[in-house]
Motif scaffolding. Structure first.
Motif, PDB file in Angstrom:
ATOM      1  N   THR A 242      -5.393  -7.910  12.733  1.00 54.23           N
ATOM      2  CA  THR A 242      -5.284  -7.169  11.483  1.00 54.23           C
ATOM      3  C   THR A 242      -5.488  -5.698  11.795  1.00 54.23           C
ATOM      4  O   THR A 242      -6.214  -5.336  12.736  1.00 54.23           O
ATOM      5  CB  THR A 242      -6.337  -7.620  10.450  1.00 54.23           C
TER       6      THR A 242
ATOM      7  N   GLU B  12      -7.246  -2.522  11.017  1.00 55.38           N
ATOM      8  CA  GLU B  12      -8.474  -2.061  10.362  1.00 55.38           C
ATOM      9  C   GLU B  12      -8.601  -0.563  10.614  1.00 55.38           C
ATOM     10  O   GLU B  12      -8.965  -0.143  11.708  1.00 55.38           O
ATOM     11  CB  GLU B  12      -9.698  -2.802  10.907  1.00 55.38           C
TER      12      GLU B  12
ATOM     13  N   ASP C 194       0.817  -1.213   0.000  1.00 55.81           N
ATOM     14  CA  ASP C 194       0.000   0.000   0.000  1.00 55.81           C
ATOM     15  C   ASP C 194       0.850   1.263   0.000  1.00 55.81           C
ATOM     16  O   ASP C 194       0.330   2.381   0.018  1.00 55.81           O
ATOM     17  CB  ASP C 194      -0.966   0.013   1.190  1.00 55.81           C
TER      18      ASP C 194
ATOM     19  N   TRP D 211       2.102  -8.501   5.347  1.00 53.48           N
ATOM     20  CA  TRP D 211       1.014  -8.022   4.493  1.00 53.48           C
ATOM     21  C   TRP D 211       0.441  -9.205   3.724  1.00 53.48           C
ATOM     22  O   TRP D 211       1.163  -9.950   3.066  1.00 53.48           O
ATOM     23  CB  TRP D 211       1.530  -6.970   3.521  1.00 53.48           C
TER      24      TRP D 211
ATOM     25  N   TYR E 246      -1.136  -7.886   8.931  1.00 55.53           N
ATOM     26  CA  TYR E 246      -1.309  -8.807  10.049  1.00 55.53           C
ATOM     27  C   TYR E 246      -0.227  -8.524  11.081  1.00 55.53           C
ATOM     28  O   TYR E 246       0.944  -8.311  10.732  1.00 55.53           O
ATOM     29  CB  TYR E 246      -1.239 -10.255   9.574  1.00 55.53           C
TER      30      TYR E 246
ATOM     31  N   ARG F  79      -3.176 -10.226   1.417  1.00 50.79           N
ATOM     32  CA  ARG F  79      -4.486  -9.923   0.836  1.00 50.79           C
ATOM     33  C   ARG F  79      -5.021  -8.561   1.282  1.00 50.79           C
ATOM     34  O   ARG F  79      -6.116  -8.442   1.826  1.00 50.79           O
ATOM     35  CB  ARG F  79      -5.479 -11.033   1.160  1.00 50.79           C
ATOM     36  N   ASP F  80      -4.209  -7.546   1.063  1.00 52.94           N
ATOM     37  CA  ASP F  80      -4.593  -6.151   1.302  1.00 52.94           C
ATOM     38  C   ASP F  80      -4.803  -5.808   2.769  1.00 52.94           C
ATOM     39  O   ASP F  80      -5.479  -4.823   3.092  1.00 52.94           O
ATOM     40  CB  ASP F  80      -5.864  -5.782   0.509  1.00 52.94           C
ATOM     41  N   LYS F  81      -4.215  -6.595   3.667  1.00 56.99           N
ATOM     42  CA  LYS F  81      -4.314  -6.299   5.100  1.00 56.99           C
ATOM     43  C   LYS F  81      -2.962  -6.491   5.762  1.00 56.99           C
ATOM     44  O   LYS F  81      -2.176  -7.347   5.367  1.00 56.99           O
ATOM     45  CB  LYS F  81      -5.333  -7.210   5.788  1.00 56.99           C
TER      46      LYS F  81
END
Length: 294
Positions: free
Chosen positions: A245, A247, A192, A230, A236, A232-234
């Protein structure tokens, strides 16, 4: 019947090679108790556990090299190196000898190792390493790197003692602004565009370039944060007892579902599968369901 590997050893850190193959550093519980130097790397390949490399030296640094050829690379605290692929192990070494290597990471296909005194080594070929240290600490200053990651060989970040974060731009190292003094133990250069750094007391930083700021996370998460990954777009985030995660600006605990919450600490990913390694557990997540390996 409990897996004898888990029953007799402590799991330390792992490096995934494929979606169904991971190499894990383990320590014999009896040998740890007797303070005997050693490292035992085991592999989890599909459903099978197997012994890989045994050494008479301590290591917490492991990564999978993609260049110049693909293989596991294990780095000892004092600069010993063992590589492993296809059932064959070879020996290498870091020169000049390091003070204490703490971690390793694959960046741009090559393995980089980091440690105390802000030491960094780059594996440029078979049995070929070059030192690329950041400026050394003074005689009275305790400094060192606990983690390293990068977007490329010319955009690398390392973090560690005293809340330090440093950046390598391909020519040299520069110190980044950091809002904390705690020990930082994990770095993740995320797709990102942000670099995340985590450490003691639930500290989580975010930045890029020369400056980092604290992420406003849930106040109840005050445990030491040991690793970041990182997937799947998150982002951890691992403690020793839970996985979260990020958020927005909050840490949300991961629900492991029917397998139950495993011990955690180290995170790694390969071929769209996330792996979690804790003192007593290895677990994987394919984006849909978690699996624990027993």
């Amino acid at each position: 019947m409990k897996n004898p590997v888990i029953a007799t050893r402590e799991l330390v850190r792992g490096a995934a090679r494929f979606h169904d193959l991971i190499y894990v550093i383990s320590k014999g519980k009896t040998l740890v108790k007797d303070e005997i130097a050693h490292t035992s790397v085991v592999s989890v390949d599909g459903d099978d556990w197997a012994d890989g490399v045994d050494t008479a030296w301590n290591s917490t640094a492991i990564a999978v090299a993609r260049r110049p050829s693909e293989k596991m690379v294990l780095v000892g605290e004092d600069g010993e190196v063992a590589t492993y692929v296809g059932g064959k192990s070879t020996k290498e070494s870091l020169k000049p000898a390091p003070v204490m290597i703490r971690n390793a990471r694959e960046i741009g296909g090559l393995v980089f190792a980091c440690g105390m005194k802000r030491q960094v080594y780059k594996r440029v070929g078979e049995a070929k390493w070059v030192a690329m240290n950041a400026p050394a600490a003074t005689a009275t200053e305790k400094a060192g790197f606990e983690a390293i990651d990068g977007y490329s060989e010319t955009d690398i970040y390392a973090a560690g003692w005293g809340g330090e974060v440093w950046r390598f731009d391909g020519k040299g190292w520069a110190s980044c602004d950091s809002p904390t003094r705690v020990v930082l133990s994990a770095v993740c250069c995320a797709p990102d565009g942000s670099v995340y750094v985590a450490g003691q007391q639930g500290v989580l930083l975010k930045g890029r370039g020369s400056a980092f700021t604290a992420v406003a996370w849930a106040e109840e998460v005050t445990s030491d944060l040991w690793d970041l990954c990182w997937f799947r777009d998150k982002l951890y985030v691992a403690t020793t007892t839970a996985l979260y995660t990020l958020e927005g600006n909050r840490l949300v605990e991961v629900d492991f579902g029917a397998v139950g919450t495993p011990t955690c600490q180290s995170l790694t990913t390969a071929e769209d599968v996330l792996w979690s390694i804790g003192r007593d557990d290895v677990a994987s997540f394919d984006g849909t369901a978690w699996r624990r390996y027993e």
